[in-house]
Design a protein around this motif. Sequence first.
Motif, short mmCIF file in Angstrom:
data_model
loop_
_atom_site.label_atom_id
_atom_site.label_comp_id
_atom_site.label_asym_id
_atom_site.label_seq_id
_atom_site.Cartn_x
_atom_site.Cartn_y
_atom_site.Cartn_z
N MET A 91 0.84 -1.21 0.00
CA MET A 91 0.00 0.00 0.00
C MET A 91 0.86 1.25 0.00
O MET A 91 0.46 2.31 0.49
CB MET A 91 -0.92 -0.01 1.23
N SER A 92 2.05 1.16 -0.58
CA SER A 92 3.02 2.24 -0.48
C SER A 92 2.61 3.52 -1.20
O SER A 92 3.22 4.57 -1.01
CB SER A 92 4.39 1.77 -1.00
N GLY A 93 1.58 3.44 -2.04
CA GLY A 93 1.10 4.65 -2.70
C GLY A 93 0.43 5.63 -1.77
O GLY A 93 0.20 6.79 -2.13
N LEU A 94 0.14 5.21 -0.54
CA LEU A 94 -0.43 6.10 0.46
C LEU A 94 0.54 7.25 0.73
O LEU A 94 1.75 7.07 0.77
CB LEU A 94 -0.66 5.31 1.75
N ASN B 61 4.70 1.04 3.10
CA ASN B 61 3.80 0.36 4.04
C ASN B 61 3.11 -0.84 3.42
O ASN B 61 2.89 -0.92 2.21
CB ASN B 61 2.76 1.33 4.61
N LEU B 62 2.81 -1.78 4.29
CA LEU B 62 2.13 -3.02 3.96
C LEU B 62 0.85 -3.12 4.78
O LEU B 62 0.78 -2.63 5.91
CB LEU B 62 3.00 -4.23 4.30
N ALA B 63 -0.15 -3.77 4.21
CA ALA B 63 -1.38 -4.08 4.94
C ALA B 63 -1.44 -5.59 5.16
O ALA B 63 -1.35 -6.36 4.20
CB ALA B 63 -2.61 -3.61 4.17
N ILE B 64 -1.54 -6.00 6.43
CA ILE B 64 -1.75 -7.41 6.78
C ILE B 64 -3.18 -7.50 7.30
O ILE B 64 -3.48 -6.98 8.39
CB ILE B 64 -0.76 -7.91 7.85
N PHE C 95 4.31 0.36 8.68
CA PHE C 95 5.02 1.45 8.03
C PHE C 95 6.50 1.30 8.37
O PHE C 95 6.86 1.26 9.55
CB PHE C 95 4.51 2.81 8.53
N CYS C 96 7.35 1.21 7.35
CA CYS C 96 8.76 0.95 7.60
C CYS C 96 9.63 1.73 6.63
O CYS C 96 9.15 2.30 5.65
CB CYS C 96 9.07 -0.54 7.49
N ASP D 151 14.31 -1.56 4.70
CA ASP D 151 13.92 -2.76 5.43
C ASP D 151 12.74 -3.47 4.79
O ASP D 151 12.22 -4.44 5.34
CB ASP D 151 13.56 -2.39 6.88
N ALA D 152 12.31 -2.99 3.63
CA ALA D 152 11.05 -3.48 3.03
C ALA D 152 11.08 -4.98 2.74
O ALA D 152 10.18 -5.72 3.14
CB ALA D 152 10.75 -2.69 1.77
N THR D 153 12.10 -5.45 2.05
CA THR D 153 12.10 -6.86 1.65
C THR D 153 12.28 -7.78 2.85
O THR D 153 11.69 -8.87 2.89
CB THR D 153 13.20 -7.14 0.61
N ALA D 154 13.05 -7.35 3.85
CA ALA D 154 13.23 -8.19 5.05
C ALA D 154 11.90 -8.36 5.79
O ALA D 154 11.55 -9.45 6.25
CB ALA D 154 14.27 -7.57 5.98
#
Length: 768
Positions: free
Chosen positions: A440-443, A534-537, A596-597, A601-604
């Motif tokens: 969701m990184s376009g936020l 950011n990612l949404a889980i 949000f990171c 660190d995104a791929t880790a």
Amino acid sequence: MQQLIPPRIRGLKTSDIYVKEAQCGEAQRLDLLAGSILSITNVEGGSAAYITALSAGDVNFSPDVFHADGVPLPRHSLGSFDEREMIALTSARGGQISDASFAPLFDATSEVGALHVTSLPCNCTVFVIAPVARDYLSQGGGGRFSIHIQPPAGHRLDQDLPPPLGHVRDEWRVKRATALSYELTKGQFVQIIDVEGQQCSDFMAMRSSALDAGVERYIDSTVSRTMARAAYPLPGLHDKFYDQDMRALLSVRQDTVGRHDTFALACTARGYEDRGFPGHINCSDNISEAFEPYGIKRRAAWPAINFFFNSWMDPDHGHLASDEAWSRPGDYVALEAKTDLVCVSTACPDDVDPINGWNPTDIHIRIYEEDSSITHSVAWRANPEDSAKMTRHSAFHPRTSQLTSSFTVARDLWTPTHFDTTGAIEEYWACKNAATLQDMSGLRKFDIIGPDAARLLQHCLTRNVDKLAQHRGFYALMCDERGSVLDDGTLFCIEPTTYRWCCGSDNSALHLREMAQELGLNVHIRALGHRMVNLAIQGPKSRDILRKLTYSNPARPALDNIKWFGFTIARLGDVDGPSFMLCRTGFTGELGYEIFCDRNDATAIWDAVIDAGQPEGLVPMGGEALEMLRLEAGLMISGAEFGPDIDALESGLGFAVDFAKEAFVGRAALMRNAAGVRRKLVGIKLTGAEAPAHGDPVYLGREQVGMVTSASYSPQLGHAIAMARVAIEQSEENQELEIGRLDGHMKRHLGTVCALPFLDPTRKKARA
């Protein structure tokens, strides 16, 4: 008289100014000549920026020359910034800085609009770096800097071309009012550049193998529109262009304008004659002459793709209309040859219409070798005055691209629509029954920092900011004086003087800055740009998955204690793992969280969530499944449920307006409108599986009483659903209405009005 905006403010190249931008966590490279004057402005204030350079031969250049008023800048005053990261940022822009020497331009005390001006004593490559502090996730950060370059006397930057996209095999200048033919072999790229802006260029390509057989096969606009399933003529470019045999000739790789003509003829002699300009030079004759050496027959009228031509079909009457081109100096289109081609490009001679700004200029052509790595991207501007940004891949792309090739543009990022091994329906059910992971990184993320941060937000948002405690957030609206929604988002209280606004539009930051200036407040609005991703889980097993990988300091809320719209600052695995902000939020109506990171660190973090989630049934999810989920949950989006011509109440967002607040922007208008709301956002449950489209009319008998804002098939309900804005008199539950298709009368979808959301009306799942 209306004051015209100077070109430098619009972000255009001119003969004496060139505008660039350095964003948070990025470096801007500038290849400058001796005598250039460099002006760097701190747009957001309170943000640090540094400068370094290479002289000829990639030799580190002393920053002593970057002086202000004759006083050299200090060196290596890095504060909380990491020199290794600054080296990495410059290296990413083609710099070879090993023993770096960085000079600070601005620091955390810099005011909004702070300016640094310097003159370059020699030719060099300059890097302006906008780093972020190590603790920006937990304490706030960000920044944006505007860079103005004035070239030395006698040098016109408007004659400069954009940097090459790869290894250039050949290049030519197409002079105004002329045409040039050239050959492309399969796999090569052609870049067609508007040198000075607002100059149209007709383009045609013939398949070489057909010419060798004595047959002319060329770009056919009707075939191309049909193959692209976009047969109705619209401005813009298709992904591919085809000939009469339905063979692909070219594919579009990059486009910095987005406004082109793909359905009309190149200008003709007859067209000028009929308007009283006999003998006028025209593109069709120029194309015929350029093609003549290849034995291609002359034509009085050539079909063509007219790059940069700003034309459109009048939706009411079908008439072709045009105006001045949107293209700016250096704008271009890049295409890949899918087969061997003979091409022609023109620099249109039209000086009697607005299409070339009444001043025809040159076009530049570059040919790139087959092995050139030219990615798919288009230009995006958050605001008209901004410099263009090419769409990029998010920090999670190394992982998502291994799972799908289906991407769409979300503002200035490519994001997955669905994944190959699952598809949208399976991803939908995974979110309902297990868990999903979505980029969701376009936020947009902005940090509002300063002693007056709460006062500014209290003035601009519809919810009571004074009630927001640290580690808590809420959903809120940002309205204009008419009560129309400028943007919606989630506000988090990071610290008493630091807030994070996560929203959909860059206009939020513009509005906040304007209000801060109007009110004379001591506050900085800092953009986090692409530095924070950011990612949404989401889904019922999301909490169980996060328990396996989340470590939180005892001073921060624990995962199991985070309630709806709460957050914590956590780490991956243990106290030494990457830091991230973990929020109990989402856009699916299910139990869910967002991470949000930092992009590094995104791929880790992606890998850790995937590994922890696989035993629980977690799958990656794309935008198609999200659309079904958010519609079922009755969640509104800009451009559909709300926009500039609809107030917050008619958008169905009255729940996010706190009328108990004494004052906020738009309150008076909303109070006045609340007494006489004429339209209401409702749900409509349809009897069939076919979903209507945004904008379809809603009828009661012969009379239109509303309009569809969003619609989709609901896998759980087993039929289509829609949100629609209807007249208050027809908004009662169980009211039967019809949605019109075709002409609105020949085809009708029967539906029944219902409350929103369609499922889980008390949002028990999200609150669980």
